[in-house]
Design an enzyme around this catalytic site. Structure first.
Site: not given
Ligand code: NAI
Length: 699
Positions: A105, A125
């Site tokens: 990210e 995640e």
């Protein structure tokens, strides 16, 4: 310092340096924003490179901060990424080895990305029951396309940079470096080449569309829903990506944030995060420091080539460690080797094992009938008949022949390891390695620490467990160790439930709906009901007043030992695993109930689940209190890895914590009132009472 700042010529380089994987902890995040500020103020700097030292670009969030307020403290990851985007000078991510989760990210917030070949890219995640929470769901579809990005989020699996670079139209990488070694120099040259370009490109400004729109998402949603049953996060990934295609970027980011925060609060995510931490914690033993020296293990001897011996041997062959098996007779050796060969051949046939790997593994295996041939082995694991006399003879022989410093391990499941150790003149070298059947498949290894086991022996065996890809949990010496001691109480409750009115199928169904891979009766049929029978015969001598249901004994008297005899609590058709309810067994249970004068009552699934699971919990509390297990989370790992406890419930202790220990104890007190149950057992363990009084949890 967990992020370094250096200037080379007119390029500033921010190097994440937070071993082992450059987790984005608070100090590292601060280091990035400080570096950006410095570079932006320094007039000689025209471009900025962010990279990672050592073995990763960045593995994402710092697990040491997991769930702590530090993880949210400013600059949090969202703020760091915003600072990168807002830099007035171009920022280039130079990615190598690992760029996952928050690390990816961060890179997606950079103006440009250059990756080394072989870099593992992932948004994992979902494995913690979450969606990416720092823009991953909004930015990745913009650079990879909706489908590839959604696949990566839903699976959480890493994909190599060179594969992603081949996706048509991908904008994840502006460039792939020639090699990992040339990445740094190429990144600097690239940064210089783009230094003057304005406006700075931002991923957020890229379009995000799927040509089929709703039709694609309808299809993807159905697929994901079907696959992710008890786990909410994968469907939330779909929702987040839909938002990326339908909303403006900032609105999509807000939706991602809401989804992320709501998932953080789900029991499933809490369970998965608990397991993540518990798995790493299992290898830490309070009084055995991580730097305890280890003994070198390059060759293993296995005594007994039966069910367990063969499976145990395969673990080491798989890891490239030579194994010598010893038996009493050549036929037994031949049978053992043939079984190993058959197992590997089945894998070759299924394409799961390459022929050369198979040959290599078999070449590491040798056999002998003579103890004298074992003298060079670094470690020996005994898996002979479960009889103290046999173990005594074997360990005396091992004591005679094994070289000094060799580790002597026993796979005993019920015998006193301290006694076994004392058959030798080197009890400090003796340890238990309790594998689960089938030993080449099951992930759990209970490492049994005898009262005299040396710390370096324990440290060595724990490391060896990792090498053969087991989840190793340390147990003290007691009857049944952690797992089987608890399962005995679970089984006892199952028996009472039959006496009071349940059928085996009803109990199994309730437990399977709760999420167990198998209910207690199907599990009994798989393991062999004769094993429990043998234990009960021992128990009635040791504890003549122990209350238990006799139905399982009656079943065994009929020779219904389970799958291996084609009949147990259920019937089995040869070659199939389906459990078919049997009217005779149900009639046997009813007749027994009648003989006890019990009027059957309807028992709810909720009561079934509570009685069976809380039986585990109460016994586990005793186990913790006695120091047999050193941490509650170790007990969770035993049940998750060895007994099919539902992963999304995080293990019995985590589950009890989530229900609330006060509520658990209330239920136990209620069960104690049931005259057909065992009031003495349901007396809450002192530890449980203490935790409730202090308002605490197990974990
Ligand atoms: P098994 O009966 O399949 O194999 C035992 C093997 O040991 C036989 O091949 C036998 O010939 C050999 N043996 C017996 N005495 C010997 C001696 N003096 N020297 C050399 N070889 C000898 O038994 P299994 O199931 O493999 O169990 C072995 C050990 O593992 C036992 O201690 C058992 O309690 C334990 N264990 C078994 C589990 C299971 O599910 N079967 C699970 C965990 C532990």
């Amino acid at each position: 310092m967990t992020a370094q700042y250096k200037v080379h010529g007119n390029v500033a380089i921010i190097t994440l340096d937070n071993p082992p994987v450059n987790g984005l902890g608070l100090a590292t995040r601060q280091g990035i924003t400080d570096g950006l500020a410095k570079a932006n103020q320094d007039e000689t700097v025209t471009a900025i490179v962010i990279t990672g030292a050592g073995k990763a670009f960045s593995g994402g969030a710092d697990i040491k901060e997991f769930g702590s307020p530090k993880a949210l403290q400013e600059p949090n990851l969202l703020s760091v990424i915003l600072a990168v985007e807002n830099s007035s000078k171009p920022v280039v991510a130079a990615m190598h080895s690992v760029a996952m989760g928050g690390g990816l990210e961060l890179a997606l917030g950079c103006h440009y990305r250059i990756a080394a070949p072989g870099c593992s890219i992932a948004l994992p995640e979902v494995k913690l029951g979450l969606v990416p929470g720092a823009g991953g769901t909004q930015r990745l579809p913009r650079v990879l396309g909706v489908e590839a990005a959604l696949n990566m989020m839903v699976s959480g699996e890493p994909v190599k940079s060179e594969l992603l670079a081949q996706l048509p139209g991908q904008k994840l990488f502006d460039k792939l470096s020639v090699s990992p070694e040339s990445l740094a120099a190429e990144a600097m040259a690239f940064a210089q080449s783009v230094a003057a370009i304005r406006p700075l490109p931002l991923v957020r400004n890229l379009p995000c569309k799927h040509p089929l729109g709703d039709a694609y998402f309808g299809f993807a949603g159905n697929m994901v829903k079907g696959m992710s049953k008890n786990y909410p996060a994968p469907m939330k990934c779909v929702e987040a990506v839909i938002a990326a295609t339908k909303q403006k970027f900032d609105a999509g980011m807000r939706i991602e944030r809401d989804l992320f925060i709501n998932l953080m609060l789900t029991p499933e995510s809490k369970a998965l995060r608990h397991i993540f931490v518990a798995d790493r914690a299992a290898s830490k033993i309070p009084d055995v420091p991580a730097d305890t020296p280890q003994r070198a293990i390059e060759s293993i001897a296995v005594i007994g080539a039966g069910t367990m011996g063969g499976g145990i041997a395969m673990n080491f062959l798989n890891a490239g460690i030579a194994v010598k098996m010893l038996e009493m007779k050549q036929e037994a050796l031949d049978r053992g080797v043939a079984t190993i060969r058959k197992n590997y051949e089945a894998q070759v046939k299924k394409g799961k094992l390459k022929q050369d790997k198979y040959d290599q593994r078999m070449s590491l295996l040798s056999t002998t009938l003579s103890y004298d041939d074992l003298k060079d082995a670094d470690m020996v694991i005994e898996a002979v008949f479960e009889e103290m006399g046999v173990k005594e003879a074997v360990f005396k022989e091992l004591d005679r022949v094994m070289k000094p410093g060799a580790i002597l391990a026993s796979n005993t499941s019920t015998l006193d390891l301290n006694k076994i150790a004392n058959f030798t003149k080197r009890p400090q070298d003796v340890i238990g390695t309790h594998f689960f059947s089938p030993a080449n498949v099951m992930k759990l290894l209970e490492v049994v620490r005898g009262e005299k086991t040396a710390k370096d022996v324990l440290a060595t065996v724990m490391a060896l467990g990792k090498k053969i890809k087991k989840t190793s949990v340390v147990s003290g010496v007691c009857d049944g160790f952690i797992g089987n001691r608890m399962i005995e109480q679970y089984g006892r409750q199952g028996g009472f439930l039959l006496d009071e009115g349940c059928t085996p199928a009803q109990v199994d169904k309730a437990m399977e709906n709760f999420g167990f891979a198998m209910g207690p009766f199907r599990m009994g049929d798989l393991a062999g009901n004769d094993i429990g029978w043998a234990i009960r015969k021992r128990r009635v001598v040791e504890k003549p007043n122990m209350k238990y249901s006799k139905t399982a004994d009656l079943l065994c008297e009929k020779g219904r030992f389970g799958q291996k005899t084609g009949a147990g609590w259920y019937d089995y058709i040869a070659g199939k695993r389906d459990a078919v309810p049997n009217a005779e067994v149900v009639a046997m249970i009813e007749a027994h109930r009648q003989s006890l004068g019990i009027t059957p009552r309807k028992i709810s699934d909720e009561e079934i689940v509570q009685r069976l699971v809380y039986a585990l919990v109460n016994e586990a509390a005793h186990i913790l209190e006695e120091g047999i297990a050193t941490k509650a989370s170790d007990i969770d790992m035993v049940y998750l890895m060895g007994y099919g406890f539902p992963i999304y419930r995080g293990g019995p202790m985590n589950y009890a914590d989530q229900i609330g220990l006060f509520n658990v104890v209330q239920s136990m007190n209620k069960f104690a009132q049931n005259p057909l149950d065992d009031a003495a057992f349901w007396k809450p363990a002192p530890l449980l009472t203490k935790l409730v009084a202090e308002g605490k949890t197990f974990n």
